[in-house]
Design an enzyme around this catalytic site. Sequence first.
Site, PDB file in Angstrom:
ATOM      1  N   HIS A 268      37.857  45.990  55.219  1.00  0.00           N
ATOM      2  CA  HIS A 268      37.926  46.591  54.091  1.00  0.00           C
ATOM      3  C   HIS A 268      36.400  46.544  53.389  1.00  0.00           C
ATOM      4  O   HIS A 268      36.127  46.862  52.261  1.00  0.00           O
ATOM      5  CB  HIS A 268      38.731  46.019  53.035  1.00  0.00           C
ATOM      6  CG  HIS A 268      39.020  46.392  51.851  1.00  0.00           C
ATOM      7  ND1 HIS A 268      39.237  47.989  51.672  1.00  0.00           N
ATOM      8  CD2 HIS A 268      38.989  46.174  50.706  1.00  0.00           C
ATOM      9  CE1 HIS A 268      39.302  48.381  50.384  1.00  0.00           C
ATOM     10  NE2 HIS A 268      39.390  46.921  49.783  1.00  0.00           N
TER      11      HIS A 268
HETATM   12  O1  LIG Z   1      44.749  48.262  45.369  1.00  0.00           O
HETATM   13  C1  LIG Z   1      43.786  49.100  45.644  1.00  0.00           C
HETATM   14  O2  LIG Z   1      43.790  50.172  45.874  1.00  0.00           O
HETATM   15  C2  LIG Z   1      42.622  48.472  45.678  1.00  0.00           C
HETATM   16  C3  LIG Z   1      42.344  47.074  46.452  1.00  0.00           C
HETATM   17  C4  LIG Z   1      41.134  46.491  46.120  1.00  0.00           C
HETATM   18  O3  LIG Z   1      40.113  46.710  45.120  1.00  0.00           O
HETATM   19  C5  LIG Z   1      40.639  45.324  46.837  1.00  0.00           C
HETATM   20  C6  LIG Z   1      39.110  44.815  46.865  1.00  0.00           C
HETATM   21  C7  LIG Z   1      38.749  43.504  46.742  1.00  0.00           C
HETATM   22  C8  LIG Z   1      37.737  43.210  46.652  1.00  0.00           C
HETATM   23  O4  LIG Z   1      36.693  44.145  46.964  1.00  0.00           O
HETATM   24  C9  LIG Z   1      37.163  41.803  46.787  1.00  0.00           C
HETATM   25  O5  LIG Z   1      38.046  40.864  46.464  1.00  0.00           O
HETATM   26  O6  LIG Z   1      35.974  41.515  46.699  1.00  0.00           O
END
Ligand SMILES: O=C(O)CCC(=O)/C=C/C=C(\O)C(=O)O
Length: 288
Positions: A268
Amino acid sequence: MSQSFTESETSRFVRVREGEGELNIHYNDCDPGDARETVVMLHGSGPGASGWANFNRNITPLVEAGFRVLLVDCPGWSKSDTIVNTGSRSNLNARVLAGVVDALGLSRIHILGNSMGGHSAVAFALDHPERVGKLVLMGGGTGGVSPFTPMPTEGIKLLNGLYRSPTIENLKAMMNVFVFDPGDLTEELFQARLDNMLKRRDHLDNFVASFAANPKQYPDFGPRLGEISAPTLVIWGRNDRFVPMDVGLRLIAGIPKSELHVFNNCGHWAQWEHWKAFNALVLEFLSR
Ligand SMILES: O=C(O)CCC(=O)/C=C/C=C(\O)C(=O)O
């Protein structure tokens, strides 16, 4: 000449109107001094996330190419004010971003959004099309149901669990799902995230309260993607276990001037896991 920036020397605050009140918003301003264009980077929604934590590997190449880079911390994260959001968080972040760029006197910006930051970038492009140059969306861009992957995904379940029980064990469990190769994650990185997270318990509590008030924090922009005229580069990790890659396919199916790059062996956090190739991709796209 290589320019290196530190979080502390680039740390700034600006007050923006929101509803009947104001929010104090933190951002990092990495300015080469003679920039003609500005790239705003918007972070994701994890506990302890911040612009700096998400994008510290992506700043220098853009600044060295002459771009001003702003890392804006959304309300509810890092050193920005906290908030309980009962509506669309994508649109809240877009309103706050509009306030920041107004305060800084910027007419047009490029936006690079990670996950929630991608959802927020699309919301901003829909509300302020005349103010967007190009969009780079990775691991996000719209809410909505995946036709292929059960939701909430395993990563989002771990993220939500971490907000409720902010322990180092739960943080490591989330971040190990975050990336394709956990071998890249260091104790120093874990500790920095844990410190960020525990420094602002109000952010943790208010994220949980926001979700309880409105479980659909990120609207499905699918029906409106055709309105986006900005050239858009969509980047995804094939192994993303937070926001599945088919969301990226929905984005390029909807946004007329868009293209998709998929990194294999990538989770991700494409901008961190494959940062050299990611930076080259983004620089080539923005410089066309
Ligand atoms: O729930 C969603 O669609 C978005 C999820 C999300 O934004 C997760 C991202 C997390 C990070 O970038 C982080 O913890 O650095």
